[in-house]
Scaffold this motif. Sequence first.
Motif, PDB file in Angstrom:
ATOM      1  N   MET A  70      62.311  58.127  59.823  1.00 17.64           N
ATOM      2  CA  MET A  70      61.420  59.283  59.682  1.00 17.64           C
ATOM      3  C   MET A  70      59.998  58.940  60.105  1.00 17.64           C
ATOM      4  O   MET A  70      59.337  59.703  60.807  1.00 17.64           O
ATOM      5  N   LEU A  71      59.539  57.774  59.659  1.00 19.14           N
ATOM      6  CA  LEU A  71      58.171  57.366  59.997  1.00 19.14           C
ATOM      7  C   LEU A  71      58.036  57.077  61.492  1.00 19.14           C
ATOM      8  O   LEU A  71      57.016  57.399  62.105  1.00 19.14           O
ATOM      9  N   LYS A  72      59.071  56.486  62.063  1.00 17.07           N
ATOM     10  CA  LYS A  72      59.036  56.159  63.492  1.00 17.07           C
ATOM     11  C   LYS A  72      58.933  57.414  64.346  1.00 17.07           C
ATOM     12  O   LYS A  72      58.369  57.397  65.450  1.00 17.07           O
ATOM     13  N   SER A  73      59.453  58.531  63.837  1.00 17.39           N
ATOM     14  CA  SER A  73      59.425  59.776  64.597  1.00 17.39           C
ATOM     15  C   SER A  73      58.052  60.442  64.580  1.00 17.39           C
ATOM     16  O   SER A  73      57.840  61.438  65.271  1.00 17.39           O
ATOM     17  N   LEU A  74      57.120  59.895  63.778  1.00 19.48           N
ATOM     18  CA  LEU A  74      55.813  60.535  63.614  1.00 19.48           C
ATOM     19  C   LEU A  74      54.786  60.036  64.629  1.00 19.48           C
ATOM     20  O   LEU A  74      54.263  60.804  65.422  1.00 19.48           O
ATOM     21  N   ASP A  75      54.452  58.760  64.575  1.00 18.67           N
ATOM     22  CA  ASP A  75      53.424  58.192  65.444  1.00 18.67           C
ATOM     23  C   ASP A  75      53.624  56.676  65.484  1.00 18.67           C
ATOM     24  O   ASP A  75      54.408  56.131  64.709  1.00 18.67           O
ATOM     25  N   PRO A  76      52.920  55.973  66.367  1.00 19.13           N
ATOM     26  CA  PRO A  76      53.165  54.523  66.516  1.00 19.13           C
ATOM     27  C   PRO A  76      52.700  53.673  65.347  1.00 19.13           C
ATOM     28  O   PRO A  76      53.049  52.491  65.285  1.00 19.13           O
ATOM     29  N   HIS A  77      51.929  54.221  64.414  1.00 21.53           N
ATOM     30  CA  HIS A  77      51.311  53.362  63.402  1.00 21.53           C
ATOM     31  C   HIS A  77      51.689  53.684  61.963  1.00 21.53           C
ATOM     32  O   HIS A  77      51.256  52.989  61.046  1.00 21.53           O
ATOM     33  N   SER A  78      52.473  54.732  61.728  1.00 23.65           N
ATOM     34  CA  SER A  78      53.043  54.938  60.402  1.00 23.65           C
ATOM     35  C   SER A  78      54.158  53.911  60.219  1.00 23.65           C
ATOM     36  O   SER A  78      54.938  53.671  61.135  1.00 23.65           O
ATOM     37  N   SER A  79      54.238  53.298  59.037  1.00 25.46           N
ATOM     38  CA  SER A  79      55.199  52.215  58.860  1.00 25.46           C
ATOM     39  C   SER A  79      55.698  52.144  57.421  1.00 25.46           C
ATOM     40  O   SER A  79      55.081  52.695  56.500  1.00 25.46           O
ATOM     41  N   TYR A  80      56.811  51.451  57.256  1.00 26.44           N
ATOM     42  CA  TYR A  80      57.422  51.240  55.946  1.00 26.44           C
ATOM     43  C   TYR A  80      57.221  49.786  55.529  1.00 26.44           C
ATOM     44  O   TYR A  80      57.398  48.863  56.340  1.00 26.44           O
ATOM     45  N   ILE A  81      56.819  49.577  54.283  1.00 29.00           N
ATOM     46  CA  ILE A  81      56.598  48.223  53.761  1.00 29.00           C
ATOM     47  C   ILE A  81      57.581  47.996  52.621  1.00 29.00           C
ATOM     48  O   ILE A  81      57.477  48.644  51.568  1.00 29.00           O
ATOM     49  N   PRO A  82      58.575  47.115  52.793  1.00 29.38           N
ATOM     50  CA  PRO A  82      59.558  46.878  51.729  1.00 29.38           C
ATOM     51  C   PRO A  82      58.921  46.254  50.497  1.00 29.38           C
ATOM     52  O   PRO A  82      57.838  45.658  50.587  1.00 29.38           O
ATOM     53  N   PRO A  83      59.576  46.373  49.339  1.00 28.63           N
ATOM     54  CA  PRO A  83      58.974  45.910  48.079  1.00 28.63           C
ATOM     55  C   PRO A  83      58.513  44.461  48.111  1.00 28.63           C
ATOM     56  O   PRO A  83      57.455  44.129  47.568  1.00 28.63           O
ATOM     57  N   GLU A  84      59.286  43.588  48.769  1.00 34.08           N
ATOM     58  CA  GLU A  84      58.959  42.160  48.756  1.00 34.08           C
ATOM     59  C   GLU A  84      57.702  41.835  49.571  1.00 34.08           C
ATOM     60  O   GLU A  84      57.150  40.742  49.451  1.00 34.08           O
TER      61      GLU A  84
END
Length: 559
Positions: free
Chosen positions: A70-84
Motif C-alpha cells: 500500500m505504501l509503495k503505491s503512494l510515493d517513493p518515500h513512504s515506508s514501513y518500519i518493522p517492530p524490531e
Amino acid sequence: MTRLNKYHILPALALLLFGAILGVQFDSRLSADDALNQFEKLKQAFVIINGKYVERVDSKAMVEEGVKGMLKSLDPHSSYIPPEQVRDTRDRYQGSFGGIGIRFEPGDTARVVAPIAGGPSEKVGIMAGDRIVEIEDSTAIGLSGDQIQDRLKGKIGTEVTLTIYRPLADKRLTFTISRDEIPLYSIRSSYMVDDKTGYIEITRFAMSTHKEFMEKVTSLKKQGMERLVLDLRNNPGGVMQSAVKIADEMLGADMTLVRTKGRSAEMNTRYKGHDGGALENQPITVLINRQSASASEILAGALQDHDRALLVGRRTFGKALVQKQFELNDGSLMQMTVGRYYTPVGRLIQTPYEKGKMQQYYEEKSTSWRDAVYNVEEYKKSIPDSLVFKTDHGRTVFGGGGILPDYVVAPDTTSLATFIRGSQLDAIFAREWFSRHEQQIRSTWQNREQEFLASYEVPNDAISAFWSFAQEEDVLTLTPTPDSVNVKERVFPQSEADDLNSFVRSRLKGRLANVIYGTGTGQPILNRSNPTFQKAMSLWPSSIDLAGYHTASSPLKNE
C-alpha cells in the motif's frame, strides 16, 4: 444515509479504528460506503488466502507485505518500519539511546575505536583498541555491528557485563557497566580551517542537532571564527524542525524559512525567522551533493532563496515530501508522506514521480543529475519557465528536482584520485594496515590526537603497500602505458600513481586518524585534498557579497 447490517459492523469498526490510529480521514472523494467496500475486499482476500492457500501461510508476513504494498503505491518515500527496527529509528530521531558509550568497528572481534568522553565505558576503564570478546557470558566473536548494538543497548540504569581482550597488555578483562543515556551526535567534525574560517559538518538532523550546532558555533567563535563552511554533503535529512532552527540562526526576523502544505490543516504552515540569530551577518558557504536530501535541502534552499549563503558542490537529491510516523498495533511504524515543503520563494524541489514506479523514479533522477553536473548550462535551458524562480535579490534558482548549487564542482571522472576517493580504497586499506600495526601505533600515539594530526607522517612502506594492495585485490590495475586510462575497467597508468604519492599519504593519514580516534577526526586532513572544499575556499568573495545583503557593513567586505 446507508444503514449498516450486522455483517458490516466488525469491518466498519476496524475501519474507524484504523483511521483513528492514523489520525487521518478518508479522502472526501471516497464515500463511506466505497471505503467500507474496499476494506471488506481486503479483509476477504486475507481470510481466503489464510484459510485456503495450498500451504500454510505466515499471516504476519503477509500483512506486512500488504502494508508495504500500500505504501509503495503512494510515493517513493513512504515506508514501513518493522517492530524490531523501530527503536533504532526513534533513537536516530531523538539523538540519544540507552547504552554503554563506545564507538566500535565490527570485525571478527569488534574493536573499540574510542569510549565516549564521560560515558559509562570510559568511567569503568574501557580503552580504545580493546576487543569485545563476550557480552553477558556469550561470545561476541563474529557478530555483526547490529547484533552487538542490540546486546549493548538497553534501558538506562540496567547493567551489562562485557569481556574484552586488551592487545597492548595481552589480557582479558571483564567489566560490569551501567547503561546511561548516550548521545548520537549529528556533527561529525568541526574545526578552524584558518584563523578566521570555521568548518562544521552536519551528517543528519535529529532533535538534538540545533543544540549541537550552537555549541560548535560558540566554540568556533571563541577561536576567532568570522566566516563558516557548513558541510551538508551526504546528509540524508531527518527532523525538519532542526533544519529550520539552524536556518533561523542565519536569517533575519519574519523571513520565511520554509512552507509546508498538505491535506490536513496542521500541514499548511509557514515557518518564519526570529531576530537575534547567532550567524545573521557572517559570510557562509554551504557544501552540498547528490546525497544531501530532505532537511538538508530545506536548510540549503532557505539560505539560497534569501541570498544568505553561497552553495557549492553538486545538485542535491530532490526530496520535498514530509513524512510522519504512525504506530500500528504491533509496534511497527508507517512512515507516511503527509505533505510537501516549499522553499521561501515557492520552489517545490521534489523530483517528479509516478506512483508505484520506483525504478523509473531513480533512473530519471540519475539521468537528470548527470546533466546538472556535466552539462549545467544545457540543463538550465531545459528547465520549464514554471520551475524558474528569483531569489530575494534577483538571482535565478530552479525547482523540480533538487537544489542546483550556485557553483557546480564536477568530478574528473578519468582521474585516479577521483577513483580512490569514490571507491573508499584509502579507507579500506587504512583499516587493514592499522590492524597489522596497531600495537606499535597505539604505544606511540594513544591519547595524542592533536600531536598525531600535526606531526605524524605515513611511512613510505605504507604508500608502497597501498598500491600493492590495490592491485593484489584487483581493485585497480597500473600499467606502464601512459594512455591506458580505462575507468570502467579500473586501469590507470603507473605514471599517474607515481604522481599521487603525496595525495595518498595525506588521505591515509586522515583515514588513520579516523580509525584511531573516531570518525571525523581526520576530516581536516581529508578536506585538504577534496576538490569541492578547496574550490569553496577560493570563492569567499562571492559569499562575502551575499553576506553584505544582510548587514550594513560586513567586516570582511573589503577582503
